[in-house]
Write a protein that holds these residues in place. Structure first.
Motif, PDB file in Angstrom:
ATOM      1  N   LYS A   1      41.065  38.026  36.865  1.00 33.13           N
ATOM      2  CA  LYS A   1      41.578  38.951  35.868  1.00 33.13           C
ATOM      3  C   LYS A   1      42.971  38.543  35.415  1.00 33.13           C
ATOM      4  N   ALA A   2      43.136  38.405  34.114  1.00 32.24           N
ATOM      5  CA  ALA A   2      44.456  38.152  33.552  1.00 32.24           C
ATOM      6  C   ALA A   2      45.074  39.485  33.129  1.00 32.24           C
ATOM      7  N   GLY A   3      46.394  39.507  33.015  1.00 32.73           N
ATOM      8  CA  GLY A   3      47.061  40.727  32.589  1.00 32.73           C
ATOM      9  C   GLY A   3      47.158  41.749  33.708  1.00 32.73           C
ATOM     10  N   HIS A   4      47.346  43.003  33.322  1.00 31.66           N
ATOM     11  CA  HIS A   4      47.579  44.076  34.284  1.00 31.66           C
ATOM     12  C   HIS A   4      46.283  44.458  34.987  1.00 31.66           C
ATOM     13  N   VAL A   5      46.320  44.534  36.310  1.00 27.10           N
ATOM     14  CA  VAL A   5      45.151  44.943  37.084  1.00 27.10           C
ATOM     15  C   VAL A   5      45.479  46.217  37.853  1.00 27.10           C
ATOM     16  N   THR A   6      44.452  47.014  38.099  1.00 26.24           N
ATOM     17  CA  THR A   6      44.626  48.283  38.799  1.00 26.24           C
ATOM     18  C   THR A   6      43.579  48.412  39.886  1.00 26.24           C
ATOM     19  N   VAL A   7      43.635  49.505  40.622  1.00 23.38           N
ATOM     20  CA  VAL A   7      42.662  49.741  41.672  1.00 23.38           C
ATOM     21  C   VAL A   7      41.249  49.870  41.087  1.00 23.38           C
ATOM     22  N   ALA A   8      41.145  50.222  39.809  1.00 23.49           N
ATOM     23  CA  ALA A   8      39.822  50.333  39.171  1.00 23.49           C
ATOM     24  C   ALA A   8      39.101  48.996  39.153  1.00 23.49           C
ATOM     25  N   HIS A   9      39.847  47.904  38.951  1.00 18.88           N
ATOM     26  CA  HIS A   9      39.229  46.579  38.952  1.00 18.88           C
ATOM     27  C   HIS A   9      38.664  46.252  40.332  1.00 18.88           C
ATOM     28  N   ARG A  60      25.939  46.069  44.853  1.00 18.20           N
ATOM     29  CA  ARG A  60      24.740  45.849  44.046  1.00 18.20           C
ATOM     30  C   ARG A  60      24.090  44.505  44.345  1.00 18.20           C
ATOM     31  N   GLU A  61      24.912  43.464  44.499  1.00 19.00           N
ATOM     32  CA  GLU A  61      24.388  42.122  44.720  1.00 19.00           C
ATOM     33  C   GLU A  61      24.179  41.811  46.203  1.00 19.00           C
ATOM     34  N   LYS A  62      24.549  42.786  47.076  1.00 26.09           N
ATOM     35  CA  LYS A  62      24.437  42.577  48.527  1.00 26.09           C
ATOM     36  C   LYS A  62      25.216  41.334  48.963  1.00 26.09           C
ATOM     37  N   ALA A  63      26.395  41.171  48.387  1.00 26.56           N
ATOM     38  CA  ALA A  63      27.269  40.053  48.729  1.00 26.56           C
ATOM     39  C   ALA A  63      28.122  40.408  49.941  1.00 26.56           C
ATOM     40  N   GLU A  64      28.598  39.392  50.625  1.00 24.16           N
ATOM     41  CA  GLU A  64      29.363  39.610  51.849  1.00 24.16           C
ATOM     42  C   GLU A  64      30.854  39.794  51.578  1.00 24.16           C
ATOM     43  N   ILE A  65      31.412  39.050  50.639  1.00 24.20           N
ATOM     44  CA  ILE A  65      32.854  39.062  50.391  1.00 24.20           C
ATOM     45  C   ILE A  65      33.111  39.060  48.891  1.00 24.20           C
ATOM     46  N   GLY A  66      34.131  39.805  48.454  1.00 23.90           N
ATOM     47  CA  GLY A  66      34.579  39.792  47.068  1.00 23.90           C
ATOM     48  C   GLY A  66      36.058  39.449  47.016  1.00 23.90           C
ATOM     49  N   VAL A  67      36.449  38.625  46.036  1.00 21.62           N
ATOM     50  CA  VAL A  67      37.844  38.201  45.918  1.00 21.62           C
ATOM     51  C   VAL A  67      38.319  38.462  44.494  1.00 21.62           C
ATOM     52  N   LEU A  68      39.393  39.232  44.375  1.00 16.22           N
ATOM     53  CA  LEU A  68      40.020  39.487  43.084  1.00 16.22           C
ATOM     54  C   LEU A  68      41.201  38.539  42.947  1.00 16.22           C
ATOM     55  N   ILE A  69      41.167  37.697  41.921  1.00 21.41           N
ATOM     56  CA  ILE A  69      42.253  36.753  41.654  1.00 21.41           C
ATOM     57  C   ILE A  69      43.014  37.259  40.433  1.00 21.41           C
ATOM     58  N   CYS A  70      44.320  37.466  40.575  1.00 26.00           N
ATOM     59  CA  CYS A  70      45.107  38.076  39.505  1.00 26.00           C
ATOM     60  C   CYS A  70      46.506  37.464  39.464  1.00 26.00           C
ATOM     61  N   MET A  71      47.281  37.884  38.470  1.00 25.39           N
ATOM     62  CA  MET A  71      48.639  37.359  38.303  1.00 25.39           C
ATOM     63  C   MET A  71      49.645  38.111  39.158  1.00 25.39           C
ATOM     64  N   ARG A  75      36.152  42.152  53.575  1.00 27.33           N
ATOM     65  CA  ARG A  75      35.119  42.151  52.529  1.00 27.33           C
ATOM     66  C   ARG A  75      35.721  42.133  51.137  1.00 27.33           C
ATOM     67  N   LEU A  76      36.858  42.777  50.960  1.00 27.37           N
ATOM     68  CA  LEU A  76      37.577  42.728  49.688  1.00 27.37           C
ATOM     69  C   LEU A  76      38.924  42.057  49.906  1.00 27.37           C
ATOM     70  N   GLN A  77      39.189  41.009  49.143  1.00 29.48           N
ATOM     71  CA  GLN A  77      40.430  40.262  49.276  1.00 29.48           C
ATOM     72  C   GLN A  77      41.110  40.141  47.918  1.00 29.48           C
ATOM     73  N   ILE A  78      42.430  40.093  47.933  1.00 35.87           N
ATOM     74  CA  ILE A  78      43.220  39.972  46.711  1.00 35.87           C
ATOM     75  C   ILE A  78      44.109  38.743  46.835  1.00 35.87           C
ATOM     76  N   LEU A  79      43.997  37.840  45.879  1.00 33.75           N
ATOM     77  CA  LEU A  79      44.836  36.645  45.851  1.00 33.75           C
ATOM     78  C   LEU A  79      45.509  36.544  44.489  1.00 33.75           C
ATOM     79  N   THR A  80      46.793  36.264  44.476  1.00 32.93           N
ATOM     80  CA  THR A  80      47.499  36.036  43.228  1.00 32.93           C
ATOM     81  C   THR A  80      47.519  34.537  42.935  1.00 32.93           C
ATOM     82  N   ILE A  81      47.847  34.206  41.695  1.00 37.45           N
ATOM     83  CA  ILE A  81      47.977  32.793  41.338  1.00 37.45           C
ATOM     84  C   ILE A  81      49.052  32.128  42.190  1.00 37.45           C
ATOM     85  N   GLU A  82      50.125  32.869  42.456  1.00 38.32           N
ATOM     86  CA  GLU A  82      51.182  32.331  43.308  1.00 38.32           C
ATOM     87  C   GLU A  82      50.658  32.039  44.712  1.00 38.32           C
ATOM     88  N   ASP A  83      49.811  32.928  45.234  1.00 34.09           N
ATOM     89  CA  ASP A  83      49.206  32.691  46.548  1.00 34.09           C
ATOM     90  C   ASP A  83      48.447  31.367  46.563  1.00 34.09           C
TER      91      ASP A  83
END
Length: 354
Positions: free
Chosen positions: A248-256, A266-277, A303-311
């Motif tokens: 996601k580019a730009g402003h991200v919130t907890v909704a994302h 829905r997809e029965k996935a094990e891990i999700g990663v949100l990559i943001c600025m 299961r839910l991870q957040i990584l920034t571009i700087e990370d």
């Protein structure tokens, strides 16, 4: 791209290339040895830019020229063929550049011709032979009254029994026939993506992802290039598991993050990663923590991870099991109605005779 074409029409090609050269040199410098670059352009400039890319990255590191069908035919094409495509010049940083084979779902005609068999549970499958490509006396044995090919089977007796117990053997009606192995459609990766991308439409005027930027690229195009999903496999017979990436580019919130969690469920996935600025907010961190952990033989992974571009630039990576197979599909996770799991076939090569 229209402004770009007009610019070239003003005979400013040399000035344009002079502007691009230092940028490409810097991009090459910043790339990791395992990295790659995709340069998006139209046919008006692709041949000039390829010469420039050859000079900077080296002709040996040219991987492919991808043709993207970005629009349908034009009814106003009177003096030449309709202008429908753009190019993506694909180069590696060097000989160590990583390339992950990507797949798209099989066509309906392929499914009808290759996966016409259906088992008692309703799963579609095809079969292939179990003969060794070369004579293997140590793999020549009778199994349940069925004779092997003169070359022998491609698997040992122990492996044959394992496949039988797993319901993966197809027995012909008569003993004169030979046993074959089942390959289920929901285990198949799909068709490998070629260098003609005609399955990713442009961003239409009503698209939710549209920002109004004149040269904005579809998310599906970007995801195919940067891998929207990572698949990993825990052992030879374990189910293939997946990590879903949301960039996601730009402003991200907890909704994302909540949207991504919904995709995981829905997809029965094990891990999700949100990559943001930007760095995660407190509500985002709480939402990620509430998703819990995925346990693997290598430890606990959020299961839910957040990584920034700087990370990412400073070396931080996704917490995940180390064994994986990378696959990507043509549409963003939120836009797909269904995703077919993929896993490498654990059988097929003749076993070592030692």
């Amino acid at each position: 791209m229209q402004a770009f074409r007009t610019f070239l029409g003003d005979s400013n090609m040399m000035a344009y290339l002079a502007m691009m050269a230092p940028r490409l040199v810097e991009l090459r410098r910043a790339l990791k040895p395992t990295g790659s670059i995709y340069l998006h352009c139209d046919p008006t400039a692709s041949h000039y830019l390829k010469m420039l890319m050859d000079a900077i990255f080296g002709p040996i590191n040219f991987k492919d020229e991808i043709v993207w069908k970005r629009t349908s035919g034009h009814s106003d094409a009177r003096r030449n063929f309709g202008d429908q495509t753009d190019s993506l010049l694909f180069y590696g940083r060097g000989p160590d550049a990583i390339f992950n084979v990507q797949y798209v779902p099989y066509s309906e005609s392929y499914l009808k011709s290759h996966y016409s068999n259906v088992d008692e549970s309703g799963r579609r499958f095809t079969t292939r032979d179990l003969r060794s490509p070369h004579p293997r006396p140590n793999l020549t044995y009778v199994y349940k009254g069925y004779q092997p090919h003169p070359n022998g089977w491609s698997v040992s007796l122990e492996r044959m029994q394992e496949l039988d117990a797993a319901g993966l053997l197809y027995f012909p009606s008569g003993k004169a026939g030979r046993i074959r192995i089942k390959r289920y459609l929901d285990d198949a990766p799909g068709s490998p993506v070629g260098n003609l991308w005609d399955d990713i439409p442009p961003i239409n005027s009503q698209a939710q992802e549209r920002l109004g930027y004149p040269t904005q690229k579809p998310e599906a195009l970007l995801e195919r290039i940067i891998d929207g999903r990572i698949y990993f496999h825990e052992g030879d017979t374990a189910k293939t598991r997946q990590i879903i990436l949301s960039v996601k580019a730009g402003h991200v919130t907890v909704a994302h993050l909540r949207d991504l969690r919904g995709v995981l469920d829905r997809e029965k996935a094990e891990i999700g990663v949100l990559i943001c600025m930007d760095a995660a907010t407190t509500p985002m961190r709480k939402e990620a923590a509430s998703a819990g952990f995925y346990a693997s033989p290598w430890g606990q992974h959020p299961r839910l991870q957040i990584l920034t571009i700087e990370d990412l630039l400073t070396g931080k990576t996704i917490s995940r099991p180390p064994q994986q197979t990378n696959v990507t599909f043509k549409r963003a996770p939120r836009a797909r109605d269904e995703v077919r799991e993929t896993r490498p076939m654990p059988f097929g090569e003749p076993e070592d005779s030692n």
